[in-house]
Write a protein that holds these residues in place. Sequence first.
Motif, PDB file in Angstrom:
ATOM      1  N   LEU A   1     -30.647 -36.499  28.606  1.00  0.00           N
ATOM      2  CA  LEU A   1     -29.461 -35.744  28.204  1.00  0.00           C
ATOM      3  C   LEU A   1     -28.176 -36.460  28.622  1.00  0.00           C
ATOM      4  CD1 LEU A   1     -30.690 -32.125  29.027  1.00  0.00           C
ATOM      5  CD2 LEU A   1     -30.484 -33.192  26.767  1.00  0.00           C
ATOM      6  N   ARG A   2     -28.176 -37.048  29.816  1.00  0.00           N
ATOM      7  CA  ARG A   2     -26.999 -37.824  30.247  1.00  0.00           C
ATOM      8  C   ARG A   2     -26.767 -39.020  29.330  1.00  0.00           C
ATOM      9  NH1 ARG A   2     -28.207 -37.440  36.320  1.00  0.00           N
ATOM     10  NH2 ARG A   2     -26.905 -35.686  36.887  1.00  0.00           N
ATOM     11  N   ALA A   3     -27.856 -39.706  28.976  1.00  0.00           N
ATOM     12  CA  ALA A   3     -27.726 -40.875  28.099  1.00  0.00           C
ATOM     13  C   ALA A   3     -27.153 -40.460  26.741  1.00  0.00           C
ATOM     14  CB  ALA A   3     -29.083 -41.559  27.921  1.00  0.00           C
TER      15      ALA A   3
ATOM     16  N   VAL B   1     -31.623 -43.038  22.421  1.00  0.00           N
ATOM     17  CA  VAL B   1     -30.589 -42.699  21.444  1.00  0.00           C
ATOM     18  C   VAL B   1     -30.092 -43.991  20.805  1.00  0.00           C
ATOM     19  CG1 VAL B   1     -28.347 -41.598  21.088  1.00  0.00           C
ATOM     20  CG2 VAL B   1     -29.828 -40.810  22.947  1.00  0.00           C
ATOM     21  N   ALA B   2     -29.954 -43.982  19.473  1.00  0.00           N
ATOM     22  CA  ALA B   2     -29.458 -45.177  18.786  1.00  0.00           C
ATOM     23  C   ALA B   2     -28.814 -44.798  17.463  1.00  0.00           C
ATOM     24  CB  ALA B   2     -30.599 -46.154  18.533  1.00  0.00           C
ATOM     25  N   LEU B   3     -27.924 -45.659  16.992  1.00  0.00           N
ATOM     26  CA  LEU B   3     -27.421 -45.564  15.627  1.00  0.00           C
ATOM     27  C   LEU B   3     -28.312 -46.445  14.768  1.00  0.00           C
ATOM     28  CD1 LEU B   3     -23.527 -45.790  16.003  1.00  0.00           C
ATOM     29  CD2 LEU B   3     -24.911 -43.776  15.517  1.00  0.00           C
ATOM     30  N   VAL B   4     -28.908 -45.872  13.738  1.00  0.00           N
ATOM     31  CA  VAL B   4     -29.814 -46.615  12.871  1.00  0.00           C
ATOM     32  C   VAL B   4     -29.170 -46.710  11.490  1.00  0.00           C
ATOM     33  CG1 VAL B   4     -32.091 -46.607  11.769  1.00  0.00           C
ATOM     34  CG2 VAL B   4     -31.853 -45.919  14.167  1.00  0.00           C
ATOM     35  N   PRO B   5     -28.986 -47.940  10.966  1.00  0.00           N
ATOM     36  CA  PRO B   5     -28.320 -48.082   9.670  1.00  0.00           C
ATOM     37  C   PRO B   5     -29.157 -47.507   8.531  1.00  0.00           C
ATOM     38  CG  PRO B   5     -29.140 -50.203  10.467  1.00  0.00           C
ATOM     39  CD  PRO B   5     -29.397 -49.209  11.545  1.00  0.00           C
ATOM     40  N   ILE B   6     -28.462 -46.821   7.604  1.00  0.00           N
ATOM     41  CA  ILE B   6     -29.127 -46.293   6.409  1.00  0.00           C
ATOM     42  C   ILE B   6     -28.478 -46.832   5.144  1.00  0.00           C
ATOM     43  CG2 ILE B   6     -30.018 -44.202   7.479  1.00  0.00           C
ATOM     44  CD1 ILE B   6     -27.574 -42.724   6.196  1.00  0.00           C
ATOM     45  N   ALA B   7     -27.252 -47.295   5.245  1.00  0.00           N
ATOM     46  CA  ALA B   7     -26.519 -47.892   4.126  1.00  0.00           C
ATOM     47  C   ALA B   7     -25.381 -48.702   4.724  1.00  0.00           C
ATOM     48  CB  ALA B   7     -25.978 -46.807   3.193  1.00  0.00           C
ATOM     49  N   LYS B   8     -24.681 -49.431   3.877  1.00  0.00           N
ATOM     50  CA  LYS B   8     -23.573 -50.241   4.375  1.00  0.00           C
ATOM     51  C   LYS B   8     -22.562 -49.344   5.090  1.00  0.00           C
ATOM     52  CE  LYS B   8     -20.365 -53.805   2.977  1.00  0.00           C
ATOM     53  NZ  LYS B   8     -19.859 -54.617   1.876  1.00  0.00           N
TER      54      LYS B   8
ATOM     55  N   GLN C   1     -39.877 -40.926  16.694  1.00  0.00           N
ATOM     56  CA  GLN C   1     -38.428 -40.875  16.559  1.00  0.00           C
ATOM     57  C   GLN C   1     -38.037 -39.796  15.551  1.00  0.00           C
ATOM     58  OE1 GLN C   1     -37.653 -45.081  15.602  1.00  0.00           O
ATOM     59  NE2 GLN C   1     -36.602 -45.174  17.572  1.00  0.00           N
ATOM     60  N   ALA C   2     -36.803 -39.321  15.689  1.00  0.00           N
ATOM     61  CA  ALA C   2     -36.270 -38.316  14.778  1.00  0.00           C
ATOM     62  C   ALA C   2     -34.764 -38.511  14.683  1.00  0.00           C
ATOM     63  CB  ALA C   2     -36.581 -36.920  15.300  1.00  0.00           C
ATOM     64  N   PHE C   3     -34.182 -38.059  13.575  1.00  0.00           N
ATOM     65  CA  PHE C   3     -32.725 -38.117  13.511  1.00  0.00           C
ATOM     66  C   PHE C   3     -32.166 -36.722  13.721  1.00  0.00           C
ATOM     67  CE2 PHE C   3     -33.557 -37.529   8.931  1.00  0.00           C
ATOM     68  CZ  PHE C   3     -32.594 -36.596   8.562  1.00  0.00           C
ATOM     69  N   LEU C   4     -30.922 -36.678  14.206  1.00  0.00           N
ATOM     70  CA  LEU C   4     -30.270 -35.415  14.491  1.00  0.00           C
ATOM     71  C   LEU C   4     -29.689 -34.833  13.212  1.00  0.00           C
ATOM     72  CD1 LEU C   4     -28.245 -36.113  17.774  1.00  0.00           C
ATOM     73  CD2 LEU C   4     -30.574 -35.230  17.527  1.00  0.00           C
ATOM     74  N   ALA C   5     -29.988 -33.577  12.963  1.00  0.00           N
ATOM     75  CA  ALA C   5     -29.403 -32.849  11.839  1.00  0.00           C
ATOM     76  C   ALA C   5     -28.734 -31.608  12.419  1.00  0.00           C
ATOM     77  CB  ALA C   5     -30.483 -32.455  10.837  1.00  0.00           C
TER      78      ALA C   5
ATOM     79  N   LEU D   1     -27.478 -43.136  11.014  1.00  0.00           N
ATOM     80  CA  LEU D   1     -27.958 -41.855  11.511  1.00  0.00           C
ATOM     81  C   LEU D   1     -28.085 -41.954  13.022  1.00  0.00           C
ATOM     82  CD1 LEU D   1     -30.871 -40.975   9.046  1.00  0.00           C
ATOM     83  CD2 LEU D   1     -28.578 -39.967   9.117  1.00  0.00           C
ATOM     84  N   ILE D   2     -27.872 -40.836  13.706  1.00  0.00           N
ATOM     85  CA  ILE D   2     -28.145 -40.789  15.135  1.00  0.00           C
ATOM     86  C   ILE D   2     -29.631 -40.505  15.274  1.00  0.00           C
ATOM     87  CG2 ILE D   2     -27.711 -39.617  17.326  1.00  0.00           C
ATOM     88  CD1 ILE D   2     -24.931 -38.872  16.217  1.00  0.00           C
ATOM     89  N   VAL D   3     -30.354 -41.462  15.849  1.00  0.00           N
ATOM     90  CA  VAL D   3     -31.802 -41.349  15.992  1.00  0.00           C
ATOM     91  C   VAL D   3     -32.134 -41.268  17.470  1.00  0.00           C
ATOM     92  CG1 VAL D   3     -34.014 -42.516  15.584  1.00  0.00           C
ATOM     93  CG2 VAL D   3     -32.243 -42.545  13.819  1.00  0.00           C
ATOM     94  N   VAL D   4     -33.023 -40.336  17.799  1.00  0.00           N
ATOM     95  CA  VAL D   4     -33.454 -40.137  19.184  1.00  0.00           C
ATOM     96  C   VAL D   4     -34.967 -40.246  19.236  1.00  0.00           C
ATOM     97  CG1 VAL D   4     -31.489 -38.652  19.767  1.00  0.00           C
ATOM     98  CG2 VAL D   4     -33.613 -37.622  18.944  1.00  0.00           C
ATOM     99  N   ARG D   5     -35.466 -40.532  20.421  1.00  0.00           N
ATOM    100  CA  ARG D   5     -36.913 -40.400  20.613  1.00  0.00           C
ATOM    101  C   ARG D   5     -37.205 -38.921  20.588  1.00  0.00           C
ATOM    102  NH1 ARG D   5     -39.890 -43.827  25.127  1.00  0.00           N
ATOM    103  NH2 ARG D   5     -38.039 -44.907  25.795  1.00  0.00           N
TER     104      ARG D   5
END
Length: 171
Positions: free
Chosen positions: A134-136, A64-71, A99-103, A75-79
């Motif tokens: 899921l815990r992470a 799980v990570a926050l991936v920058p898309i603009a200033k 990887q995929a982002f959560l919608a 997006l919340i991105v997960v494996r």
Amino acid sequence: MSPRGRPPKFGRPAQLVALTLPQDTIEYLQGVDTDLGWAIVKLADSGEGGDPDLPPPQTAPPDVALVPIAKHQFLIVVRAHEAFASLPGVDLVPLGHGQAFLAFRSHSTIEGLELSLIDRLEGEIPSTGDTARLRALRDVLRSWRRDQALTFHERSIVVVERRSRARKVAR
């Protein structure tokens, strides 16, 4: 000119190998990394006698990570993994490289997602690897939600998909 296509997973030449492992070994490896390939490479690279001429191993992307898309926007991105794909109110939008982002689906919120994670972890018993993932996700969502510097905005997205074969209209 760099070669076309996907970069090597481990940053160096690799080979596909099929393994049969005892379940307890798989669970141990998933404690090292949820991706079994990365877990084996990490353990091998951490051992004595590694090849000093090899580049240092790349680290696997986090679950799980926050991936920058603009200033100031992320997006919340997960494996991309079944543990995340089965969460209620959430769709995974593939980004490639596993990887995929959560919608969120209609009327879903970050708080609702966190509550779904808590219910899933307290209710049914997911596999060991799924439990860790899921815990992470639950822990990181909680920390982000409590972070005064972050604000969540649920938005709808449009995904356009090409049909495999367009039907010809008879005239």
